[in-house]
Design a protein around this motif. Structure first.
Motif, PDB file in Angstrom:
ATOM      1  N   ASN A  29      95.025  19.291  80.339  1.00 26.36           N
ATOM      2  CA  ASN A  29      96.258  19.853  79.789  1.00 26.36           C
ATOM      3  C   ASN A  29      97.255  18.762  79.445  1.00 26.36           C
ATOM      4  O   ASN A  29      97.934  18.818  78.410  1.00 26.36           O
ATOM      5  CB  ASN A  29      96.871  20.831  80.784  1.00 26.36           C
ATOM      6  CG  ASN A  29      96.100  22.135  80.843  1.00 26.36           C
ATOM      7  OD1 ASN A  29      95.207  22.376  80.029  1.00 26.36           O
ATOM      8  ND2 ASN A  29      96.429  22.984  81.821  1.00 26.36           N
ATOM      9  N   ARG A  75      98.785  22.809  72.328  1.00 28.07           N
ATOM     10  CA  ARG A  75      99.290  23.768  73.311  1.00 28.07           C
ATOM     11  C   ARG A  75      98.144  24.372  74.123  1.00 28.07           C
ATOM     12  O   ARG A  75      97.122  24.788  73.570  1.00 28.07           O
ATOM     13  CB  ARG A  75     100.047  24.868  72.562  1.00 28.07           C
ATOM     14  CG  ARG A  75     100.609  26.004  73.391  1.00 28.07           C
ATOM     15  CD  ARG A  75     101.306  26.949  72.432  1.00 28.07           C
ATOM     16  NE  ARG A  75     101.561  28.260  72.997  1.00 28.07           N
ATOM     17  CZ  ARG A  75     101.883  29.314  72.262  1.00 28.07           C
ATOM     18  NH1 ARG A  75     101.988  29.202  70.935  1.00 28.07           N
ATOM     19  NH2 ARG A  75     102.115  30.480  72.840  1.00 28.07           N
ATOM     20  N   SER A  76      98.338  24.441  75.438  1.00 27.91           N
ATOM     21  CA  SER A  76      97.350  25.040  76.342  1.00 27.91           C
ATOM     22  C   SER A  76      97.999  26.166  77.136  1.00 27.91           C
ATOM     23  O   SER A  76      99.218  26.165  77.364  1.00 27.91           O
ATOM     24  CB  SER A  76      96.807  24.003  77.330  1.00 27.91           C
ATOM     25  OG  SER A  76      96.182  22.941  76.667  1.00 27.91           O
ATOM     26  N   ALA A  77      97.193  27.095  77.570  1.00 28.24           N
ATOM     27  CA  ALA A  77      97.680  28.148  78.457  1.00 28.24           C
ATOM     28  C   ALA A  77      98.047  27.548  79.810  1.00 28.24           C
ATOM     29  O   ALA A  77      97.383  26.628  80.291  1.00 28.24           O
ATOM     30  CB  ALA A  77      96.614  29.231  78.624  1.00 28.24           C
ATOM     31  N   ARG A  78      99.132  28.064  80.431  1.00 25.80           N
ATOM     32  CA  ARG A  78      99.535  27.571  81.744  1.00 25.80           C
ATOM     33  C   ARG A  78      98.403  27.768  82.741  1.00 25.80           C
ATOM     34  O   ARG A  78      97.773  28.824  82.796  1.00 25.80           O
ATOM     35  CB  ARG A  78     100.780  28.308  82.236  1.00 25.80           C
ATOM     36  CG  ARG A  78     102.060  27.957  81.490  1.00 25.80           C
ATOM     37  CD  ARG A  78     103.244  28.632  82.165  1.00 25.80           C
ATOM     38  NE  ARG A  78     103.367  28.192  83.555  1.00 25.80           N
ATOM     39  CZ  ARG A  78     104.117  28.828  84.464  1.00 25.80           C
ATOM     40  NH1 ARG A  78     104.768  29.929  84.136  1.00 25.80           N
ATOM     41  NH2 ARG A  78     104.194  28.361  85.702  1.00 25.80           N
ATOM     42  N   VAL A  80      95.839  34.980  77.983  1.00 25.44           N
ATOM     43  CA  VAL A  80      96.260  35.023  76.583  1.00 25.44           C
ATOM     44  C   VAL A  80      95.435  36.137  75.945  1.00 25.44           C
ATOM     45  O   VAL A  80      94.347  35.909  75.412  1.00 25.44           O
ATOM     46  CB  VAL A  80      96.005  33.670  75.874  1.00 25.44           C
ATOM     47  CG1 VAL A  80      96.545  33.708  74.452  1.00 25.44           C
ATOM     48  CG2 VAL A  80      96.621  32.522  76.657  1.00 25.44           C
ATOM     49  N   VAL A  87      89.734  28.740  71.889  1.00 28.69           N
ATOM     50  CA  VAL A  87      91.106  28.560  71.425  1.00 28.69           C
ATOM     51  C   VAL A  87      91.525  29.895  70.830  1.00 28.69           C
ATOM     52  O   VAL A  87      90.811  30.440  69.981  1.00 28.69           O
ATOM     53  CB  VAL A  87      91.199  27.446  70.366  1.00 28.69           C
ATOM     54  CG1 VAL A  87      92.612  27.353  69.799  1.00 28.69           C
ATOM     55  CG2 VAL A  87      90.760  26.103  70.948  1.00 28.69           C
ATOM     56  N   LYS A  88      92.642  30.438  71.289  1.00 33.01           N
ATOM     57  CA  LYS A  88      93.123  31.711  70.764  1.00 33.01           C
ATOM     58  C   LYS A  88      94.042  31.445  69.571  1.00 33.01           C
ATOM     59  O   LYS A  88      95.097  30.813  69.709  1.00 33.01           O
ATOM     60  CB  LYS A  88      93.883  32.485  71.840  1.00 33.01           C
ATOM     61  CG  LYS A  88      93.006  33.040  72.967  1.00 33.01           C
ATOM     62  CD  LYS A  88      92.132  34.178  72.460  1.00 33.01           C
ATOM     63  CE  LYS A  88      91.394  34.872  73.608  1.00 33.01           C
ATOM     64  NZ  LYS A  88      92.278  35.753  74.377  1.00 33.01           N
ATOM     65  N   CYS A 110      98.416  28.440  68.003  1.00 32.82           N
ATOM     66  CA  CYS A 110      97.141  28.533  68.708  1.00 32.82           C
ATOM     67  C   CYS A 110      97.331  28.076  70.146  1.00 32.82           C
ATOM     68  O   CYS A 110      98.176  27.224  70.431  1.00 32.82           O
ATOM     69  CB  CYS A 110      96.091  27.636  68.055  1.00 32.82           C
ATOM     70  SG  CYS A 110      95.642  28.115  66.385  1.00 32.82           S
ATOM     71  N   VAL A 111      96.507  28.590  71.033  1.00 28.60           N
ATOM     72  CA  VAL A 111      96.573  28.227  72.449  1.00 28.60           C
ATOM     73  C   VAL A 111      95.163  27.913  72.937  1.00 28.60           C
ATOM     74  O   VAL A 111      94.245  28.729  72.764  1.00 28.60           O
ATOM     75  CB  VAL A 111      97.177  29.369  73.302  1.00 28.60           C
ATOM     76  CG1 VAL A 111      97.250  28.932  74.771  1.00 28.60           C
ATOM     77  CG2 VAL A 111      98.552  29.759  72.802  1.00 28.60           C
TER      78      VAL A 111
END
Length: 904
Positions: free
Chosen positions: A694, A703-706, A784, A883-884, A892-893
């Protein structure tokens, strides 16, 4: 040579470089034992060269003076020498030196080149290599004094591409320039490379004199056939047979060795047993031969002993500045009437044409020449490069790019010696001349095991396909297609678009042509009413007049002529395929004459292809004057060739693309993450922890999910409170790649209880599989829930470097393999094409009412990953999956990331 422009070092700062006259010279660091060679080199300098180097006359240059050069510490003082010959008779022909100044970031420089070797570009090569060493040692600027009359040295500095500052005083220029590479310096270096390689390959295609060493008198022997072909096909230069056992060969005086030949020999064809090749090569080098074609087999292709023999041969050739084709090849030819050289053992000498052909395989090259002859495909030049010890396809395409007699380049490739150089050259060349290639080895598995989706999916052929696509190279699946496309490119204009009209006297073949067209990106649209009316005016009522146009079996040659005039002038189509199936009432020759006449009259407005489905093949009447209509045995071949031509034309029209300037790139933080991980792993390959992943991605604006890492069920619950519900719990393991396969992924957990149970379920499942020890913990991650899932990946190919992958993501990526690959670095156009080239792309646009994804954000993420890989070469494999892609405008995340790093 099959190296990148930056020198390939056989030892530290040691390399062979190509000079502008086409020969090579060896550059290496100076050594203490060079004292005698330096003194000998000084004695060969003219008084003027001595004066220009030292700015005054020097009466003595003995061992003591020479030791000032050889006594270097490789940091504060350093010298490179250019040499010719081998250890026993090596001559130093040039010296370049720097001495660090009081300002530690600056160094004074001086050069001297032996008189007989001046003007060949040696000083320029020494300057480039010296700058590489200086930069490694923290030096930023070179400076020196040059006498005003030393115009040659001033030209070296001015032409280097480095930004030069000069100050003139008392008849002397004081020059200074920063040595950091600039775009202009790179451009100048590439131009020098182009000039040098063209000159070196001209030796093989346009020699003024040739010696055949091993020219046998016994027909059927390879040496006899090559010598016979050179004489038989009217070579315009001087040819010498070398045979110690014969006084004459074919009535031409023979010589016992190359050394006995009285005149200059520019090109040697070596046809002797493998164990004698090295001795013969040395004789050629001492004779001053510029290029040698080694037909003999028994080298790398036979095993390690042969490979060692080949290495010795290459070292011998390069030590004397001689270029080498082969070994284990079938030779070269040039059909230019001013040369007329057939230095191969093929009896086929093709007609003069505008197609150049290179083959890695000697045996296949023989078949290729035979096939080209049967098709009456004219060639400009041909080369069989065999083992490619020195001259490679890269050298040849660089030559053919500048050859006025070549308009189309054909390649049969078995491997890439230097893929990055091939890609750079091909991208430049295909903008002007098409390159068509067949590469064998499409189905070979990858050369190593991979622990990521990307590594597993990047088979041996994927990188080659990506390289061809990015460079605009037309790739064909078969040799037959190679020649089909070549015939079309060499004789017909490019299509303006992808719309095709098909004219036939038999419906079946036309349907096959239409199916092949539409299966390969071409359109077969209905014809407009005015075109249909014009056809209806003379064709029978039962004829099909939409598209394909079926004139029926009774169609005459005149019907063909009238129909073709209408279709060729129709503005709604971009190409015409005309098919003739011989009925009882119409003969092929008049039809061929009618087709040729229509092609000649239309003046190359659009491509015209013929298909004559007869046992006799294409009638000769399809060619004449400056007009040739390429003919194909079957309609599918015509349609496929046209599809390949259309793809190339579309590639020419596309924007070339650029490397974008991205904000939010924190390279220092990214490199610090990698350094920390490698230090913790003791320099061994290591998978980054989720936290490091991350941090690395964030440093490059990705960007990454927490997410948080937890090693116990309670720690996972506490982490879920911080990241927020609903949460996901995923197995953390450096050895288990597919976590979902063993129940290692639990999604949409809305409570602390759910998180605790998920942890225990993963733990129990692994225990049941006797793999509990592989569980390092879990990742607790913010869910997400929305968005289209895609995958972005990177793997390091041993030959091609970083290879990037994009596709629709999730668990089915390896099953569906709907993927796009590109060679690093990506341009903005590459990123755009990658996203749109997968079959599932409509899902990102909102297929059948589904929510679309943020396509622009996906493209930006691809470019950011490309920048990350460029800045962090230690990355060996990377999977961002899934990746969403959120709704348009929302970005994107990265939901899951795996990154393997290894010391570069």
């Amino acid at each position: 040579m099959d190296e990148p422009r930056t020198p390939v070092r056989t030892a530290k700062h040691e390399t062979d470089v190509l000079l502008k006259d086409g020969s090579t010279v060896h550059l290496r660091p100076i050594k203490p034992e060079d004292v005698d060679a330096l003194v000998a080199g000084f004695t060969r300098l003219s008084p003027r060269s001595v004066y220009l180097r030292f700015h005054h006359m020097v009466s003595r240059f003995g061992p003591e003076e020479a030791r000032e050069y050889t006594d270097v510490d490789y940091t504060n003082t350093y010298a490179l020498v250019a040499t010719l010959g081998e250890a026993v008779d090596e001559k130093i022909i040039a010296v370049a030196r720097y001495v660090r100044l009081e300002d530690r970031k600056r160094a004074g420089i001086a050069f001297v080149v032996e008189d007989s070797h001046q003007g060949r570009g040696i000083a320029t090569q020494l300057l480039e290599s010296l700058a590489v060493v200086a930069r490694e040692n923290g030096i930023e600027t070179f400076e020196g004094d040059v006498l005003a009359e030393n115009r040659a040295m001033m030209s070296v500095f001015r032409d280097s591409g480095f930004p030069l500052e000069t100050k003139f005083e008392f008849g002397t220029y004081h020059v200074a320039f920063p040595i950091e590479p600039t775009a202009e310096a790179e451009r100048r270096a590439e131009e020098r490379e182009r000039i040098a390689e063209v000159a070196s390959i001209a030796t093989f295609f346009r020699p003024r004199s040739v010696a055949v060493i091993g020219a046998s008198r016994r027909r059927g022997k390879i040496g006899a056939e090559i010598f016979n072909n050179i004489v038989e096909h009217g070579y315009k230069g001087i040819v010498y047979p070398v045979n110690p056992s014969a006084e004459t060969v074919r009535g031409v005086k023979a010589y016992a060795s190359i050394a006995d030949v009285p005149g200059e020999v520019e090109l040697a064809i070596i046809v002797v047993p493998a164990e004698k090749v090295l001795e013969v090569a040395e004789q050629c080098a001492r004779k001053g031969v510029k290029g040698a074609v080694v037909i003999s087999a028994g080298f790398r292709e036979t095993g390690e002993d042969g490979a060692e023999r080949e290495r010795a041969l290459l070292a011998k050739a390069r030590s004397y500045g001689m270029r080498l084709v082969g070994p284990n090849c079938m030779g070269v030819l040039n059909t230019d009437p001013e040369v007329s050289l057939n230095a191969t053992f093929s009896p086929q000498f093709p007609p003069r044409g505008n197609v150049a052909l290179a083959s890695h395989s000697g045996a296949l090259g023989l078949a290729l020449l035979d096939y080209a002859g049967k098709l009456n495909l004219g060639l400009s030049t041909f080369a069989s490069v065999g083992n490619r010890a020195d001259v490679s396809s890269n050298d040849l395409i660089q030559y053919w790019a500048e050859d006025e007699g070549t308009d189309v380049i054909l390649l049969y490739l078995e491997s890439f010696g230097n893929p990055r150089k091939f890609g750079r050259l091909a991208r430049q060349i295909t903008a002007r001349k098409p390159i068509v290639a067949v590469k064998s080895g499409r189905t070979a598995a990858g050369s190593r095991a991979a622990a990521s989706h990307t590594g597993a999916l990047a088979t041996a052929d994927v990188a080659a396909e990506a390289l061809f696509r990015q460079a605009g190279v037309i790739r064909t699946d078969t040799l037959e297609q190679l020649f089909d496309v070549a015939g079309l490119l060499s004789h017909q204009p490019p299509p303006a678009g992808s719309r095709v009209a098909i004219l036939t006297n038999s419906g079946g073949p036309a349907i096959l042509a239409a199916d092949t067209c539409e299966s390969n990106g071409l359109e077969v649209p209905p014809l407009p009413e005015d075109t249909v009316s014009a056809l209806r005016a003379f064709l029978p009522p039962t004829a099909a007049l939409t598209n394909p146009v079926d004139m029926l079996a009774a169609a005459t040659a005149e019907d063909y002529a009238r129909a073709l005039r209408i279709l060729l002038s129709d503005g709604t189509t971009d190409a015409v395929i005309v098919i003739f199936t011989p009925p009882l009432v119409t003969q092929p020759r008049p039809v061929a004459e009618a087709i040729h006449r229509a092609a000649r009259e239309q003046g190359r407005r659009k491509p015209l292809l013929a298909c004559f489905m007869t046992a006799q093949g294409a009638p000769a009447e399809l060619s004449g004057g400056e007009t040739t209509v390429p003919s194909f045995a079957f309609p599918e071949g015509a349609a496929m060739a046209l599809a390949k031509m259309s793809e190339y034309t579309a590639w020419l029209k596309r924007p070339q693309g650029a490397l974008p300037v991205l904000d939010r790139l924190d390279r220092e933080t990214g490199r610090a993450v990698i350094a920390r991980a490698l230090a913790a792993a003791g320099g061994q390959p290591a998978w980054l922890s989720p936290g490091d992943c991350n941090e690395l991605l964030a440093a490059f604006g990705i960007r990454s999910a927490r997410a948080e890492f937890a090693t116990t069920a309670q720690a996972a619950v506490e982490a879920a409170k911080r990241v927020g519900f609903p949460a996901a719990v995923k197995l953390a393991s450096s050895t288990i790649t597919h976590k979902s396969d063993i129940g290692g992924v639990h999604l949409d957990l809305k409570s602390q209880k759910g998180v605790r149970e998920a942890f225990r379920a993963i733990e129990s499942r692994l225990a049941a599989l006797d793999r509990r020890a592989e569980m390092e913990g879990v990742i607790v991650q913010q869910m997400v829930p929305d968005g289209v899932e895609v995958i972005i990946g990177v793997t390091q190919d041993p030959a091609f470097g970083p290879l990037m992958m994009f596709g629709l993501g999730g668990t089915f990526v390896e099953l569906l393999q709907d993927l796009a690959f590109r060679i690093q670095p990506l341009t903005d156009v590459d990123a755009r094409e990658m996203v749109r080239s997968v079959k599932a792309y409509p899902l990102l646009e909102g297929w059948r009412g589904a929510d679309p994804g943020d396509i622009a954000a996906i493209e930006e993420m691809l470019l950011r990953v490309s920048a990350l890989v460029e800045a962090v070469p230690e990355i060996r494999e990377m999977d961002l999956n899934p990746v969403k892609a959120l709704a348009p405008g929302h970005g994107c995340v990265v939901v899951d990331a795996r990154v393997l790093v290894q010391t570069a």
